[in-house]
Scaffold this motif. Structure first.
Motif, PDB file in Angstrom:
ATOM      1  N   GLU A 334       0.832  -1.199   0.000  1.00  4.04           N
ATOM      2  CA  GLU A 334       0.000   0.000   0.000  1.00  4.04           C
ATOM      3  C   GLU A 334       0.869   1.253   0.000  1.00  4.04           C
ATOM      4  O   GLU A 334       0.582   2.229  -0.710  1.00  4.04           O
ATOM      5  N   LEU A 335       1.958   1.205   0.758  1.00  6.01           N
ATOM      6  CA  LEU A 335       2.871   2.340   0.804  1.00  6.01           C
ATOM      7  C   LEU A 335       3.587   2.515  -0.535  1.00  6.01           C
ATOM      8  O   LEU A 335       3.799   3.644  -0.999  1.00  6.01           O
ATOM      9  N   ALA A 336       3.960   1.407  -1.152  1.00  6.41           N
ATOM     10  CA  ALA A 336       4.625   1.480  -2.458  1.00  6.41           C
ATOM     11  C   ALA A 336       3.699   2.111  -3.487  1.00  6.41           C
ATOM     12  O   ALA A 336       4.120   2.929  -4.325  1.00  6.41           O
ATOM     13  N   GLU A 337       2.418   1.781  -3.418  1.00  4.36           N
ATOM     14  CA  GLU A 337       1.456   2.311  -4.377  1.00  4.36           C
ATOM     15  C   GLU A 337       1.226   3.808  -4.177  1.00  4.36           C
ATOM     16  O   GLU A 337       1.174   4.584  -5.137  1.00  4.36           O
ATOM     17  N   CYS A 338       1.101   4.251  -2.917  1.00  4.89           N
ATOM     18  CA  CYS A 338       0.765   5.655  -2.681  1.00  4.89           C
ATOM     19  C   CYS A 338       1.984   6.577  -2.721  1.00  4.89           C
ATOM     20  O   CYS A 338       1.851   7.785  -2.907  1.00  4.89           O
ATOM     21  N   THR A 339       3.197   6.025  -2.551  1.00  2.59           N
ATOM     22  CA  THR A 339       4.395   6.879  -2.605  1.00  2.59           C
ATOM     23  C   THR A 339       5.064   6.850  -3.973  1.00  2.59           C
ATOM     24  O   THR A 339       5.757   7.800  -4.350  1.00  2.59           O
ATOM     25  N   GLY A 340       4.881   5.743  -4.720  1.00  6.06           N
ATOM     26  CA  GLY A 340       5.540   5.614  -6.011  1.00  6.06           C
ATOM     27  C   GLY A 340       7.010   5.265  -5.895  1.00  6.06           C
ATOM     28  O   GLY A 340       7.736   5.258  -6.888  1.00  6.06           O
ATOM     29  N   LEU A 341       7.473   4.963  -4.686  1.00  7.83           N
ATOM     30  CA  LEU A 341       8.881   4.595  -4.477  1.00  7.83           C
ATOM     31  C   LEU A 341       9.105   3.136  -4.836  1.00  7.83           C
ATOM     32  O   LEU A 341       8.192   2.304  -4.734  1.00  7.83           O
ATOM     33  N   SER A 342      10.340   2.821  -5.237  1.00 11.50           N
ATOM     34  CA  SER A 342      10.687   1.421  -5.469  1.00 11.50           C
ATOM     35  C   SER A 342      10.744   0.716  -4.122  1.00 11.50           C
ATOM     36  O   SER A 342      10.880   1.353  -3.063  1.00 11.50           O
ATOM     37  N   LEU A 343      10.643  -0.603  -4.143  1.00 13.44           N
ATOM     38  CA  LEU A 343      10.698  -1.361  -2.891  1.00 13.44           C
ATOM     39  C   LEU A 343      12.027  -1.141  -2.175  1.00 13.44           C
ATOM     40  O   LEU A 343      12.084  -1.129  -0.943  1.00 13.44           O
ATOM     41  N   SER A 344      13.091  -0.951  -2.951  1.00 14.75           N
ATOM     42  CA  SER A 344      14.401  -0.706  -2.351  1.00 14.75           C
ATOM     43  C   SER A 344      14.406   0.632  -1.608  1.00 14.75           C
ATOM     44  O   SER A 344      14.841   0.719  -0.449  1.00 14.75           O
ATOM     45  N   GLU A 345      13.906   1.699  -2.266  1.00 13.22           N
ATOM     46  CA  GLU A 345      13.853   3.023  -1.629  1.00 13.22           C
ATOM     47  C   GLU A 345      12.903   3.011  -0.439  1.00 13.22           C
ATOM     48  O   GLU A 345      13.187   3.603   0.610  1.00 13.22           O
TER      49      GLU A 345
END
Length: 371
Positions: A334-345
């Motif tokens: 959910e955080l990856a979707e709303c922030t647009g950050l890669s999983l690494s970042e």
């Protein structure tokens, strides 16, 4: 018999004080006896064998240790050894000796330290408690320490397991100051399981002890060092404590030194609350919450919200993650979707925010703001 007290020049005074405080196996009382007999560390160094032998004959058996150390360790050599370990020394005659300790009864004759002892204008709070603390005690200590750090204060404690170490680690991870007062030499890591804490203390905090380098931890050192923990602190907060514990000794020293004492109240009959409840019954302040304590301890910061999360300086990715969270948990995806950050970042930012104490992992791969 020993000659009258003799005073020597002070240009090398610290060298002789360093040497004096490095004499091993002497108690505080025995060092006091030596100072009363000879007047100064330099006079002890220059004393004749006849003078030392006279006192030894009068029953001062510890003079044998002094004589042995004096034969093998001249002051200049002792000072060089201490400095080579990256350890600094300050006697109570030095202007750099902490002002909070200077006028206290039983002040250390000298301090060995690494790092930077907080200045007199920095507010300091001792946060102490049980080694085998509850999750509540650990969280309370961490929340309080973070708040103190964010308000510009310093946390003082003993680097022990449980409440002490949790508070100090939290303060350092929040970018604040922390002072660890040890019951061993500052080059000895005890307890060894707190290696992460010691790493941070050596990099951005302070390690301090009245015991010379190489001194191992001994049981009777810890109650004695507690007077330094309270002495370096403007206030002492006891989070959890059994009826007989070192934390109560620290609180007792604080009261004798004219410092404020607070205790976290607990349920009657709870072994880890018995000590705190007893302190409150004797007049200690009641610790209701970190927020209320911080408002009272830092009245000049009230309204500025210095200890609030909104005012924290974060990296861009951390700000993005932080702003996407609230007190309700969100999963990693959910955080990856709303922030647009890669999983690494995202993983790096989450790890950093959690380490600083701003967020918590409520369950596997699920995060929320720390309350």
């Amino acid at each position: 018999m020993p000659e009258g007290k003799r005073e020597y020049g002070t240009s090398q005074g610290e060298t002789y004080w360093n040497w004096f405080c490095c004499i091993p196996k002497l108690t505080y009382a025995q060092r006091e006896i030596l100072l009363k007999c000879f007047g100064s560390p330099e006079a002890l160094w220059r004393a004749s064998e006849r003078e030392l032998a006279y006192l030894e004959e009068k029953g001062f058996a510890f003079l044998a240790e002094v004589k042995k150390f004096r034969q093998e360790n001249p002051p200049e050599k002792t000072e060089h050894t201490v400095k080579s370990l990256g350890i600094q020394f300050t006697s109570y005659e030095n202007d750099h000796y902490p002002g909070r300790l200077r006028e206290l009864s039983g002040r250390p004759h000298g301090l060995f330290w690494k790092g930077k002892i907080p200045g007199e204008d920095t507010k300091t709070a001792a946060v102490v408690g049980a080694r085998e603390c509850t999750p509540f005690g650990k969280e309370t200590a961490e929340e309080l320490a973070r708040g103190i750090a964010r308000a510009g204060g310093a946390v003082v404690s003993g680097a022990a397991y449980g409440v002490d170490g949790a508070a100090q680690l939290s303060a350092l991870l929040a970018g604040g100051e922390s002072v660890a007062v040890l019951g061993c030499g500052t080059d000895v890591r005890y307890p060894s399981g707190n290696s992460k804490l010691f790493d941070l203390l050596e990099r951005q905090g302070t390690l301090v002890s009245e015991y010379p380098p190489g001194t191992p931890p001994r049981r009777y050192h810890f109650p004695v060092r507690n007077r330094i923990i309270s002495g370096l602190s403007d206030v002492t907060v006891v989070v959890e404590a059994r009826k007989r514990s070192g934390s109560l000794i620290t609180a007792g020293f604080a009261a004798e030194q004219g410092r404020e004492v607070y205790a976290v109240p607990g349920r009657p009959g709870d072994p880890l609350s018995e000590g705190c409840n007893e302190l409150i019954s004797q007049g200690a302040g009641i610790f209701l919450s970190a927020e209320s304590f911080l408002k009272a301890f830092f009245p000049e910061k009230t309204g500025q919200k210095k200890w609030c999360k909104e005012d924290l300086t974060l990296a861009p990715a951390e700000k993005l993650v932080y702003s996407s969270l609230d007190l309700h948990s969100k999963t990693l995806w959910e955080l990856a979707e709303c922030t647009g950050l890669s999983l690494s970042e995202l993983g790096s930012s989450l790890l950093s925010l959690e380490g600083k104490g701003y967020i918590q992992e409520t369950e596997q791969n699920t995060f929320a703001l720390r309350k």
